[in-house]
Design a protein around this motif. Structure first.
Motif, PDB file in Angstrom:
ATOM      1  N   CYS A  64       0.840  -1.205   0.000  1.00 49.75           N
ATOM      2  CA  CYS A  64       0.000   0.000   0.000  1.00 49.75           C
ATOM      3  C   CYS A  64       0.868   1.245   0.000  1.00 49.75           C
ATOM      4  N   VAL A  65       0.397   2.257  -0.721  1.00 48.15           N
ATOM      5  CA  VAL A  65       1.081   3.544  -0.794  1.00 48.15           C
ATOM      6  C   VAL A  65       0.229   4.550  -0.024  1.00 48.15           C
ATOM      7  N   GLY A  66       0.850   5.290   0.859  1.00 49.21           N
ATOM      8  CA  GLY A  66       0.133   6.286   1.668  1.00 49.21           C
ATOM      9  C   GLY A  66       0.437   7.694   1.188  1.00 49.21           C
ATOM     10  N   LEU A  84       5.272   3.525   2.184  1.00 46.45           N
ATOM     11  CA  LEU A  84       4.785   2.158   1.941  1.00 46.45           C
ATOM     12  C   LEU A  84       4.414   1.462   3.248  1.00 46.45           C
ATOM     13  N   PHE A  85       3.369   0.649   3.163  1.00 50.10           N
ATOM     14  CA  PHE A  85       3.044  -0.282   4.251  1.00 50.10           C
ATOM     15  C   PHE A  85       2.393  -1.503   3.623  1.00 50.10           C
ATOM     16  N   LEU A  86       2.217  -2.553   4.422  1.00 56.49           N
ATOM     17  CA  LEU A  86       1.721  -3.832   3.887  1.00 56.49           C
ATOM     18  C   LEU A  86       0.425  -4.248   4.568  1.00 56.49           C
ATOM     19  N   HIS A  92     -13.119   4.681   5.600  1.00 60.71           N
ATOM     20  CA  HIS A  92     -12.980   4.145   4.239  1.00 60.71           C
ATOM     21  C   HIS A  92     -11.921   4.956   3.501  1.00 60.71           C
ATOM     22  N   GLU A  93     -11.164   4.291   2.631  1.00 58.50           N
ATOM     23  CA  GLU A  93     -10.257   4.972   1.691  1.00 58.50           C
ATOM     24  C   GLU A  93     -10.392   4.239   0.365  1.00 58.50           C
ATOM     25  N   VAL A  94     -11.014   4.863  -0.635  1.00 63.48           N
ATOM     26  CA  VAL A  94     -11.157   4.203  -1.934  1.00 63.48           C
ATOM     27  C   VAL A  94      -9.851   4.373  -2.724  1.00 63.48           C
ATOM     28  N   GLU A  95      -9.397   3.290  -3.354  1.00 69.60           N
ATOM     29  CA  GLU A  95      -8.094   3.334  -4.032  1.00 69.60           C
ATOM     30  C   GLU A  95      -8.109   2.454  -5.291  1.00 69.60           C
ATOM     31  N   LEU A  96      -7.305   2.841  -6.262  1.00 70.69           N
ATOM     32  CA  LEU A  96      -7.102   1.964  -7.416  1.00 70.69           C
ATOM     33  C   LEU A  96      -6.028   0.927  -7.063  1.00 70.69           C
ATOM     34  N   LEU A 134     -10.645  -0.905  -1.186  1.00 66.84           N
ATOM     35  CA  LEU A 134     -10.782  -0.004  -0.039  1.00 66.84           C
ATOM     36  C   LEU A 134      -9.642  -0.316   0.919  1.00 66.84           C
ATOM     37  N   ASP A 135      -8.947   0.733   1.320  1.00 71.20           N
ATOM     38  CA  ASP A 135      -7.922   0.593   2.361  1.00 71.20           C
ATOM     39  C   ASP A 135      -8.600   0.991   3.670  1.00 71.20           C
ATOM     40  N   MET A 136      -9.292   0.011   4.296  1.00 74.71           N
ATOM     41  CA  MET A 136     -10.014   0.321   5.541  1.00 74.71           C
ATOM     42  C   MET A 136      -8.980   0.601   6.638  1.00 74.71           C
ATOM     43  N   ALA A 147      -3.736  -0.667  12.645  1.00 76.29           N
ATOM     44  CA  ALA A 147      -4.640   0.290  12.009  1.00 76.29           C
ATOM     45  C   ALA A 147      -5.009  -0.108  10.590  1.00 76.29           C
ATOM     46  N   LYS A 148      -4.186  -0.945   9.964  1.00 77.18           N
ATOM     47  CA  LYS A 148      -4.303  -1.133   8.511  1.00 77.18           C
ATOM     48  C   LYS A 148      -4.417  -2.590   8.053  1.00 77.18           C
ATOM     49  N   ALA A 149      -4.029  -3.549   8.906  1.00 74.18           N
ATOM     50  CA  ALA A 149      -3.802  -4.910   8.389  1.00 74.18           C
ATOM     51  C   ALA A 149      -4.751  -5.963   8.947  1.00 74.18           C
ATOM     52  N   GLY A 163      -3.133   4.543  -3.043  1.00 73.92           N
ATOM     53  CA  GLY A 163      -3.431   5.706  -2.206  1.00 73.92           C
ATOM     54  C   GLY A 163      -4.820   6.251  -2.467  1.00 73.92           C
ATOM     55  N   THR A 164      -5.275   7.057  -1.518  1.00 69.85           N
ATOM     56  CA  THR A 164      -6.661   7.542  -1.583  1.00 69.85           C
ATOM     57  C   THR A 164      -6.731   9.045  -1.784  1.00 69.85           C
ATOM     58  N   PRO A 165      -7.728   9.501  -2.570  1.00 74.50           N
ATOM     59  CA  PRO A 165      -7.994  10.940  -2.647  1.00 74.50           C
ATOM     60  C   PRO A 165      -8.745  11.409  -1.395  1.00 74.50           C
TER      61      PRO A 165
HETATM   62 MG   LIG Z   1      -4.703   4.272   1.879  1.00 77.00          MG
END
Ligand SMILES: [Mg+2]
Ligand SMILES: O=C([O-])CC(=O)C(=O)O
Length: 220
Positions: free
Chosen positions: A18-20, A40-42, A66-70, A97-99, A118-120, A187-189
Motif C-alpha cells: 500500500c502507498v500512503g 509504503l506499508f503492507l 474508508h479509503e477508496v483506491e485503485l 478499499l484501504d479500511m 490500524a491497517k492490516a 493511495g486515496t484521494p
Molecule cells: Mg490508503
C-alpha cells in the motif's frame, strides 16, 4: 490441479503493498506533510474481503475510515523494474478499499509505532472483481468514487496522484521483489470518513465497475 487464474488473484496469498499520502488533497485533510518519496506499508492476504461478505469493524477501534483506491494487479514479477517497462508487468486492476482504524493509526503515529493494527486487520482490504488491463487504457486518468448510504464521500481522479503507477512499480520493485498476483494499492484521494455498523458502502471506477459492501461489528 487446475491452472491458477489471475482473475482470482486474492486467493493466491500474495503481497498487498500500500502507498500512503499519494494524493495531496488527502494528505492535507489529515494534516500530513506531502511525501518526497512514496510511503509504503503492507497488508496480509488475510485482509481481503470480496462482495457478499461484510467489512468488520475491529473490536479495538471506534473510528473505522474508508479509503477508496485503485489497485494494480501484478501479472509478471520482477526486481528493479524500469519505469519504461513497468506497465508490461501489470495484468489488470481492482477497485479497493484501504479500511483504516483511524483512532489506532493516530495513536501509532503519536507513539512512533508501526500501523499494523490500524491497517492490516481482517477485512481491511475489500476488493472488486479483477479488471483486465484493457478495460482501463489510461489508469493514470480515471475517476474513483465512494458513497456511504448513498451519500457521495470521495470522488477523485488518479491524475492527482503524486507518484504515478509506473514510478511506484519501479520504486517498490527495487526494495521488494514483485510477484505475479501481488496487489499495489495506490493511495486515496480526499473525503475519507468514518463508517458505522450497518452502513452500506458503494464504490466505483467511472463506468468500469461498481462494488457494494456492508459494515458489521466484530464483538470480540
Ligand atoms: Mg490508503
Ligand atoms: O492512512 C493514510 O492516510 C495513508 C493512506 O493509506 C493513504 O493516503 O491512502
Amino acid at each position: 490441479m487446475t491452472a491458477r487464474n489471475i482473475s482470482r488473484f486474492w486467493e493466491w496469498g500474495r503481497k498487498i503493498i500500500c502507498v500512503g499520502r499519494n494524493y495531496a488533497d488527502h494528505a492535507k485533510e489529515l494534516n500530513n506533510a506531502l511525501p518526497t518519496e512514496p510511503i509504503l506499508f503492507l497488508k496480509p492476504p488475510s485482509a481481503y474481503v470480496t462482495e457478499g461478505s461484510p467489512i468488520l469493524v475491529p473490536f479495538y477501534s471506534s473510528n473505522l475510515h474508508h479509503e477508496v483506491e485503485l489497485g494494480v494487479v501484478i501479472g509478471k514479477g520482477g526486481t528493479a523494474i524500469s519505469q519504461s517497462n513497468a506497465m508490461d508487468h501489470v495484468a489488470g486492476y481492482a477497485l479497493c478499499l484501504d479500511m483504516t482504524a483511524r483512532d489506532i493509526q493516530e495513536d501509532c503515529k503519536s507513539k512512533g509505532l508501526p500501523w499494523t493494527l490500524a491497517k492490516a486487520f481482517n477485512t481491511s482490504c475489500p476488493i472488486s472483481e479483477f479488471i483486465p488491463k484493457e478495460r482501463i487504457p489510461d489508469p493514470g486518468n480515471v475517476t474513483l468514487w465512494l458513497k456511504v448510504n448513498d451519500q457521495l464521500r470521495q470522488n477523485g481522479c488518479t491524475a492527482q496522484m503524486i507518484f504515478s503507477i509506473p514510478f511506484l512499480i519501479s520504486y517498490i520493485s527495487k526494495i521488494i521483489t514483485l510477484e505475479e498476483g501481488d496487489l499495489i494499492l495506490t493511495g486515496t484521494p480526499k473525503g475519507v470518513s468514518a463508517v458505522q455498523e450497518h452502513d452500506e458502502l458503494q464504490a466505483g471506477i467511472e463506468d468500469v465497475i461498481t462494488m457494494n459492501f456492508k459494515v458489521n461489528r466484530k464483538n470480540q
